[in-house]
Design a protein around this motif. Structure first.
Motif, short mmCIF file in Angstrom:
data_model
loop_
_atom_site.label_atom_id
_atom_site.label_comp_id
_atom_site.label_asym_id
_atom_site.label_seq_id
_atom_site.Cartn_x
_atom_site.Cartn_y
_atom_site.Cartn_z
N ALA A 234 -15.38 12.92 -81.37
CA ALA A 234 -15.17 11.95 -82.46
C ALA A 234 -14.48 10.70 -81.94
N VAL A 235 -13.55 10.87 -81.02
CA VAL A 235 -12.86 9.72 -80.43
C VAL A 235 -13.83 8.88 -79.62
N ALA A 236 -14.70 9.53 -78.87
CA ALA A 236 -15.70 8.80 -78.08
C ALA A 236 -16.66 8.02 -78.98
N VAL A 237 -17.06 8.62 -80.08
CA VAL A 237 -17.95 7.92 -81.01
C VAL A 237 -17.23 6.74 -81.65
N ALA A 238 -15.94 6.88 -81.94
CA ALA A 238 -15.17 5.78 -82.52
C ALA A 238 -15.10 4.59 -81.55
N TYR A 239 -14.86 4.86 -80.28
CA TYR A 239 -14.83 3.77 -79.30
C TYR A 239 -16.22 3.17 -79.07
N LEU A 240 -17.25 3.98 -79.12
CA LEU A 240 -18.61 3.48 -79.01
C LEU A 240 -18.93 2.57 -80.20
N ALA A 241 -18.49 2.95 -81.38
CA ALA A 241 -18.70 2.12 -82.57
C ALA A 241 -17.95 0.79 -82.44
N LEU A 242 -16.75 0.82 -81.86
CA LEU A 242 -15.98 -0.41 -81.66
C LEU A 242 -16.72 -1.37 -80.74
N VAL A 243 -17.23 -0.88 -79.65
CA VAL A 243 -17.97 -1.73 -78.71
C VAL A 243 -19.23 -2.28 -79.38
N THR A 244 -19.90 -1.44 -80.17
CA THR A 244 -21.12 -1.86 -80.85
C THR A 244 -20.83 -2.96 -81.86
N VAL A 245 -19.76 -2.83 -82.62
CA VAL A 245 -19.42 -3.84 -83.62
C VAL A 245 -19.07 -5.17 -82.98
N VAL A 246 -18.44 -5.13 -81.82
CA VAL A 246 -18.08 -6.37 -81.13
C VAL A 246 -19.33 -7.09 -80.60
N LEU A 247 -20.32 -6.34 -80.14
CA LEU A 247 -21.47 -6.95 -79.49
C LEU A 247 -22.69 -7.15 -80.38
N ALA A 248 -22.81 -6.39 -81.46
CA ALA A 248 -24.01 -6.45 -82.29
C ALA A 248 -23.68 -7.07 -83.65
N ARG A 249 -24.70 -7.63 -84.28
CA ARG A 249 -24.52 -8.19 -85.62
C ARG A 249 -24.52 -7.08 -86.65
N VAL A 250 -23.48 -7.06 -87.49
CA VAL A 250 -23.42 -6.11 -88.58
C VAL A 250 -24.22 -6.64 -89.76
N ASP A 251 -24.08 -7.93 -90.02
CA ASP A 251 -24.82 -8.63 -91.06
C ASP A 251 -25.75 -9.62 -90.36
N PRO A 252 -27.05 -9.59 -90.63
CA PRO A 252 -27.98 -10.46 -89.89
C PRO A 252 -27.67 -11.95 -89.99
N LYS A 253 -27.05 -12.39 -91.08
CA LYS A 253 -26.78 -13.82 -91.22
C LYS A 253 -25.43 -14.25 -90.64
N VAL A 254 -24.61 -13.29 -90.22
CA VAL A 254 -23.30 -13.60 -89.63
C VAL A 254 -23.34 -13.21 -88.16
N PRO A 255 -23.00 -14.15 -87.25
CA PRO A 255 -23.01 -13.82 -85.82
C PRO A 255 -22.01 -12.71 -85.48
N SER A 256 -22.29 -12.01 -84.39
CA SER A 256 -21.38 -10.96 -83.95
C SER A 256 -20.06 -11.59 -83.48
#
Length: 87
Positions: A53-75
């Motif tokens: 679960a900790v590994a998935v949490a850190y993976l999610a953190l990296v993903t949120v920093v690099l990928a767009r969560v909302d298509p109209k708002v830049p990452s």
């Protein structure tokens, strides 16, 4: 406090800051509510699964920093690059 709580709270803070401060979008109150819910769920998952679960949490953190969560708002990474190039 669980080890996965820090990365999950950081995800919420980064998302809200990127949206409201760097991109002048309206505050989306679903993000803090979802962040709190995710922190509780990950704390429970950490007791059941352990370090996974900790590994998935850190993976999610990296993903949120690099990928767009909302298509109209830049990452956040795109927003930071734009901010550095403007200075």
């Amino acid at each position: 406090m669980a080890e996965s709580t820090g990365p999950i709270l950081a995800i919420g803070a980064i998302t809200v800051t990127n949206r409201t401060v760097f991109n002048d979008e309206a505050m989306d109150w679903k993000v803090p509510v979802a962040t709190a819910l995710a922190a509780v769920l990950f704390a429970g998952a950490e007791r059941a699964v352990g370090r996974g679960a900790v590994a998935v949490a850190y993976l999610a953190l990296v993903t949120v920093v690099l990928a767009r969560v909302d298509p109209k708002v830049p990452s956040p990474a795109e927003s930071a690059l734009r901010w550095f190039n403007e200075r």
